[in-house]
Design an enzyme around this catalytic site. Structure first.
Site, PDB file in Angstrom:
ATOM      1  CE  LYS A   1      -3.859   0.306   2.352  1.00 49.50           C
ATOM      2  NZ  LYS A   1      -4.817   0.279   3.492  1.00 49.50           N
ATOM      3  CB  ILE A   2       2.188   3.264  -2.512  1.00 53.76           C
ATOM      4  CG1 ILE A   2       3.087   2.018  -2.582  1.00 53.76           C
ATOM      5  CG2 ILE A   2       2.970   4.541  -2.732  1.00 53.76           C
ATOM      6  CD1 ILE A   2       4.345   2.105  -1.759  1.00 53.76           C
TER       7      ILE A   2
END
Length: 218
Positions: A87-88
């Site tokens: 997750k960015i």
């Protein structure tokens, strides 16, 4: 539509998995903290435990906000288990990190998305998933589900492979609205998923069937 459960609680993940409809899990630092999980080693081990329970993708979030830091964390998270999706956040350095990780064959989930523009850049960078936070938009009197529909239409038109993962779902109605909007995935609390089963006519009908059975077999 795929169902992901949005939690770090292992018991809830097992319950959702046992239901037979779970496709994956999303987590974040706040959810880890809610379960009292702290310290890098403990958090990483917890991700591994989640991957042992479910069969699908498990989103694990980076803490860094700089490009080099996100790359380092992302590659390390991805090495933990083949099911891990990194997750960015939807920020400038995050888009660069998504592009880099995609080039290395690492799945990503662009999180904290609140606009079609952010979703567009995430898809062009090669994000596997994009996570619009509909509940938080609703909190500021903006229609979060409308954003889902807008992104779905945009991705369909330009044939992006990125999946629309509706996040920050607060209740069961949100799930139905996301289905109608065409979201690929909904990540929800367990009670919102179980809420799909609730209907007073089901309860009344079942009670009548059982009452009739008891009359004939008493």
């Amino acid at each position: 539509m795929k169902f992901f459960i949005d939690t770090a609680n292992l018991e809830q993940i097992r319950e959702a998995q046992d239901l037979g409809v779970l496709d994956g899990v999303t987590t974040n630092p706040s959810l880890m903290a809610k379960e009292g999980i702290s310290g890098e080693e403990n958090i990483l081990n917890h991700y591994k435990k989640i991957c042992e329970i479910v069969d699908g993708d498990v989103s694990a979030e980076v803490i860094a906000t700089d490009f080099e830091g996100m790359i380092k964390e992302g590659e390390h998270l991805a090495s933990l288990h083949p099911q891990i999706v990194v997750k960015i956040p939807a920020i400038k350095e995050g888009i660069k990190a998504i592009k880099y990780l995609d080039s290395k064959g690492i799945k990503t989930n662009c999180t904290l998305v609140f606009s079609a523009g952010q979703a567009l850049l995430a898809a062009k960078a090669g994000a596997s998933y994009v996570s619009p936070f509909i509940g938080r938009l609703d909190d500021i009197t903006t229609d979060g589900v409308e954003l889902i529909a807008q992104i779905v239409e945009m991705y369909d038109y330009y044939e992006f492979d990125t999946q629309v993962l509706a996040a920050s779902i607060r209740h069961t109605l949100h799930i139905i609205q996301c289905v109608e909007a065409g979201a690929d995935v909904a990540t929800c609390p367990l009670d919102a998923i179980l809420g799909l089963l609730k209907h007073p006519l089901t309860d009344i009908g079942l009670e009548k069937f059982l009452a009739d059975y008891r009359k004939l077999n008493s």
